[in-house]
Design an enzyme around this catalytic site. Structure first.
Site, short mmCIF file in Angstrom:
data_model
loop_
_atom_site.label_atom_id
_atom_site.label_comp_id
_atom_site.label_asym_id
_atom_site.label_seq_id
_atom_site.Cartn_x
_atom_site.Cartn_y
_atom_site.Cartn_z
N GLY A 303 -37.87 23.73 111.77
CA GLY A 303 -37.73 25.17 111.55
C GLY A 303 -36.34 25.65 111.95
N SER A 304 -36.28 26.83 112.55
CA SER A 304 -35.00 27.51 112.81
C SER A 304 -34.10 26.80 113.81
CB SER A 304 -35.27 28.94 113.29
OG SER A 304 -35.87 29.69 112.25
N VAL A 305 -34.60 25.82 114.53
CA VAL A 305 -33.72 25.03 115.41
C VAL A 305 -32.59 24.41 114.59
CG1 VAL A 305 -33.63 22.97 116.87
CG2 VAL A 305 -35.49 24.60 117.15
N LYS A 307 -30.95 25.71 112.33
CA LYS A 307 -29.89 26.68 112.02
C LYS A 307 -28.63 26.44 112.87
CE LYS A 307 -33.15 30.27 110.58
NZ LYS A 307 -33.86 31.51 110.99
#
Length: 582
Positions: A303-305, A307
């Protein structure tokens, strides 16, 4: 006719006699060590031998401070059963061990073989002076020894791994060695990867020979036998901090995390301080619910990790220059349910705006189709991050051999599909990275950009304590980010916690300042997500990198943040305690 019958009978008798002689030759001379898988010599000796195993001869694991992780040696007292049939100075022994002689007599009367003297449910633990005085008496059948015991408290089970009996695998691994078919070998974790160094050369035991009635056959002398090689068994000193590992496991249990992983790294050395996987393993049935899997080493949807990778690439390639991004839109252009308005790059990172990183991701891939892969490697996220190198005569030895390589793309054609690129940029689609790799990325940023291999072992030591092999720190890659990029990433990770709307604002009240990134990844299972928080602390002088991920959980039920916070607090308390004691 009668004569012919006699010849036939005599011939049969001769054949039977020859068969019996052949069988005796086979048993006594030919197949003495391998008769239907049985070593007849060993079995015959065992029938007339009373013995007590003091040490099974297998090497052991200790933590970074030398504390045992698998078993310990307890100084205790061994008594042999023939004592109950002889007059021996029991009063002297009772005085030395501070135990009523009636208690000693009772344990001896119940003994069917050699025993360890117990005080209640536990073996008595002797002081050095007690051991010395007992052995100076030279009483047959009374010996003070350091006996090997498995630890009651299990530490880092997923890291250390399992032992088991597997005769077929034993023969495959050790064709050139003569080993008992009951020899235990490593089947997972460090027990498996270090098995060639830990496999025993023989047991240490006390024994004496008996006749058919169990009476001593050659007098009362008890023989002490041990491995012939004075340098073995080997001890592996890991990087684990036993106390911190115990705290991490307790915190996971207290919060009831059913499936997930925790990795705590020392930023300076890139050593694993603690590593745990949930669910906990039950050694009686380790494979139930896939509990034997070390999920910290297996790729998961981040997921957003992810980013962080996109942010690093965008900064290095000049895509960030004060513009704002529409956070009211999803990555497919549809309206967001929770509108967040127009946001700067920095705010987008703090509040984890998907559309910002989807747009940046598409621009990056338009510049270079391998952009995500390049920066993931620079940050120490790919391919594998565990220590690897030549050890003795083993090429590319990997202590964490169960670590699986992460990936960003499965189908190269997705790099030409804008929506697939957008999904990849926010850590969805086919992106898979392990918690260990994510922790390594955070340590790389906290350390100033130098990506290192992750160590779980410091060194191997001979029996006498001298060093056999040292696992030196090693670079993972020499291709690093610019210093200004690292400085900016550190600011962004701190903003996640310090911004009023930041996804890590819950950590503002911790005793250490925290920098990090959250992640909520769709798993493909309805309403179940992977909940991450990855970061480092203290933010101003990084010492630890920490990753907590709860897998396949309902978002509202996640305990990720609570576990992360409690581990930071536990680390702070332990450090304060150490400073006060020091």
């Amino acid at each position: 006719m009668v004569k012919k019958r006699m010849v036939i009978i005599l011939t049969i008798i001769q054949l039977v006699i020859f068969s019996l002689i052949g069988r005796l030759v086979q048993l006594q001379l030919v197949s003495t060590e391998s008769f239907h898988g049985i070593n007849l010599i060993e079995e015959s000796v065992a029938q007339r031998t009373e013995q007590l195993i003091i040490d099974d001869g297998r090497g052991m694991f200790v933590d970074r401070y030398g504390q045992p992780l698998t078993y310990e040696y307890i100084p205790t007292l061994v008594l042999f059963p023939f004592l109950k049939k002889m007059d021996w100075p029991i009063d002297q022994i009772a005085t030395i061990v501070s135990m009523p002689k009636e208690t000693i007599k009772r344990q001896l009367e119940e003994a069917k073989g050699p025993i360890i003297l117990h005080n209640g449910q536990q073996p008595i633990q002797l002081q050095p002076w007690q051991m010395e005085r007992i052995n100076e008496l030279h009483i047959p059948g009374v010996i003070a020894v350091h006996k090997q015991y498995e630890l009651e408290q299990k530490y880092a089970q997923h890291v250390i791994g399992l032992l088991g009996e597997n005769e077929k695998l034993l023969k495959e691994r050790y064709r050139d060695r003569t080993l008992s078919p009951k020899t235990k070998i490593g089947v997972s974790g460090l027990q498996s990867s270090f098995d060639e160094f830990l496999i025993p050369d023989g047991e240490t035991k006390l024994l004496y020979h008996v006749d058919a009635r169990g009476e001593p056959l050659f007098g009362m002398d008890v023989k002490y036998t041990e491995q012939a090689n004075p340098f073995y068994p080997i001890t592996v000193q890991t990087t684990i901090d036993r106390t911190m590992q115990q705290h991490v496991e307790q915190i996971i249990a207290q919060h009831g995390m059913e499936k997930g992983a925790v990795v705590l790294l020392d930023v300076e050395t890139n050593d694993i301080v603690a590593l745990a996987s949930a669910p906990a393993m039950d050694e009686r049935n380790p494979y139930k619910n896939e509990a034997a899997q070390n999920r910290a080493l297996l790729p998961q949807v981040p997921g957003s990790v992810f980013k962080v990778v996109v942010a690093a690439a965008a900064l290095e390639n000049g895509l960030v220059h004060g513009q704002t991004f529409n956070c009211d839109r999803k990555i497919n252009g549809e309206p967001e349910e929770k509108k967040k308005g127009m946001r700067s790059f920095e705010e987008s990172f703090a509040i984890s705006c998907n559309n910002t990183f989807a747009e940046l991701g598409k621009q990056l891939i338009a510049m270079d189709k391998n952009m995500f892969d390049i920066y993931a490697q620079k940050l120490g996220l790919l391919p594998r991050v565990g220590w690897e190198g030549d050890v003795y005569h083993f090429e590319s030895f990997r202590p964490l051999r169960e670590e699986k390589q992460g990936k960003i793309w499965t189908d190269e054609r997705d790099k030409h599909v804008p929506l697939a690129v957008a999904q990849t940029a926010i850590g969805q689609k086919d992106v898979r990275v392990s918690p260990l790799a994510v922790a390594n990325m955070m340590a790389t940023i906290a350390r100033g950009g130098e990506a290192k291999q992750v160590r779980i072992a410091q060194k191997m030591m001979y029996k006498n304590g001298t060093t056999f092999f040292t696992f030196d720190e090693k670079r993972l890659t020499t291709d690093s980010l610019r210093q200004e990029t690292i400085d900016k990433l550190q600011e962004l990770l701190q903003l996640v916690v310090m911004h009023p709307e930041g996804t890590g604002r819950a950590f503002q009240s911790l005793p250490y300042t925290v920098a990090g990134k959250s992640g909520t990844a769709e798993t493909g299972k309805e309403k179940l997500v992977n909940k991450w928080f990855a970061g480092y602390f203290p933010a101003d002088r990084p010492k630890y990198a920490l990753v907590v991920v709860q897998l396949e959980t309902a978002s509202a039920a996640s305990v990720t943040n609570a576990i992360f916070a409690d581990i930071v607090r536990a680390t702070y308390e332990l450090e304060q305690k150490g400073m006060n004691e020091g």
